[in-house]
Design an enzyme around this catalytic site. Structure first.
Site: not given
Ligand code: PAP
Length: 325
Positions: A134, A156
């Site tokens: 990150h 994003r």
């Molecule tokens: P991190 O910053 O802790 O590494 P990261 O995986 O980058 O986390 O972000 C999590 C987001 O990705 C979540 O978004 P939301 O809060 O808007 O829901 C999570 O739902 C989304 N996410 C994780 N896995 C997937 C997937 N397989 N497809 C689509 N979105 C996903």
């Protein structure tokens, strides 16, 4: 790419000079844990020392592939896709013991210098290594650019990134909930983990313009709108393009479906468990990495005025760069 969770170790390196330096840096509270300002970026204070060691001590290799992401941009998703694609000749994703069925996606690709990515441990991994971070580009060694490491960067739409961050911090915090107003103000001030977000985005954006063959710049929204296209692009970038036979037999669809939000969220390994961090001050549940997975969820939380204010800020910060949201 040989690293899987069983081989991943926690970092244990402790450099007293770095520790003393961290203590002199500006530190601010507001999110679930305090953040420390290091070279113009805010790092979780309990991780700052480890991250500060990365620039001088991580040894990039020419054939490394680094998944660099701004937090809450879909790191979990990108790791799942890149891991599944690059290891598909070794691990059949239909098998019950596929690493993604036994480990959370975050754990199958080590974070450089942090979770599972102790710098000494990274040295022991065979090439080509699939790594993640990150960290902004400016906190990685200049050799990443100089030797030409391949980087997949994922960011994003900022309003959605903030809403995701806000939910996540509240979910893992054991303290008082953070209000959305406070989270909004902090995020717009550039005060958020690995923030300012605009500088994070811009550093990798500029790198992708300077090294277009080696740096792939992605947005969460792009994967949502055409996951098959991104999977194919990623496969070629990872030197593992889908063969004609795989295309015909539907392997690309299967990879995308296996790594989809619903599929990963419903795996037992992601429904339960998690990890304590910051000396027990926070607990990251695996399930909190799969909240909603939608584009545009900000409208359900932020007012129209907040949205407009953030849009103006983003426009101003990214002005002239060619990067737009
Ligand atoms: P991190 O910053 O802790 O590494 P990261 O995986 O980058 O986390 O972000 C999590 C987001 O990705 C979540 O978004 P939301 O809060 O808007 O829901 C999570 O739902 C989304 N996410 C994780 N896995 C997937 C997937 N397989 N497809 C689509 N979105 C996903």
């Amino acid at each position: 790419m040989a690293q899987v969770e069983s081989k991943i170790k926690e970092s244990s390196s402790n450099d007293p000079s770095e520790e003393a330096l961290v203590a002199t840096l500006p530190t601010r509270e507001g999110w679930s844990t305090p953040l420390t300002l290091h070279n113009n970026f805010w790092l979780r204070s309990h991780m700052a020392q480890k991250f500060m060691l990365v620039r001088d001590n991580f040894k990039p290799r020419r054939d490394d592939i680094i998944l660099a992401t701004h937090p809450k941009s879909g790191t979990t998703w990108l790791k799942a896709l890149a891991f599944t694609i690059s290891t598909r000749s070794r691990y059949d994703f239909a098998d019950a013991d596929h690493p993604l069925r036994t480990s959370n996606p975050q754990r199958v690709v080590p974070f450089i210098g942090a979770v599972g990515g102790d710098l000494d441990f990274l040295e022991t991994l065979p090439s080509p290594r699939l790594l993640s971070t990150h960290l902004p580009l400016s906190l990685l060694p200049p050799a990443v650019s100089a030797v030409g490491c391949r980087v997949v960067y994922l960011c994003r739409e900022p309003k959605d990134a903030l809403v995701s961050r806000w939910h996540f911090d509240n979910k893992m915090s054991k303290g008082d909930p953070i209000t959305l107003d406070d989270a909004f103000t902090m995020f717009c001030e550039g005060f958020s983990p690995f923030g300012p977000f605009w500088d994070h985005y811009l550093q990798y954006w500029e790198e992708s313009l300077a090294r277009p063959q080696e740096v792939m710049f992605l947005r969460y929204e792009e994967i949502v709108s055409d996951p098959l296209k991104v999977a194919r692009k990623l496969a070629s970038f990872l030197d593992a393009p889908f063969t004609e036979e795989e295309e015909k037999s539907g392997v690309v669809d299967q990879v995308v479906s296996f790594c989809s939000f619903e599929s990963l969220r419903n795996l037992d390994v992601n429904k339960t468990g998690g990890a304590e961090r910051a000396g027990g001050k926070i607990f990251i549940q695996h399930s909190s990495l799969f909240r909603k997975g939608k584009v545009g969820d900000w409208v359900n939380h932020m007012t129209k005025e907040m949205g407009e204010k953030m849009d103006r800020l983003v426009e101003e910060k990214l002005k002239g760069s060619g990067l737009e949201f």
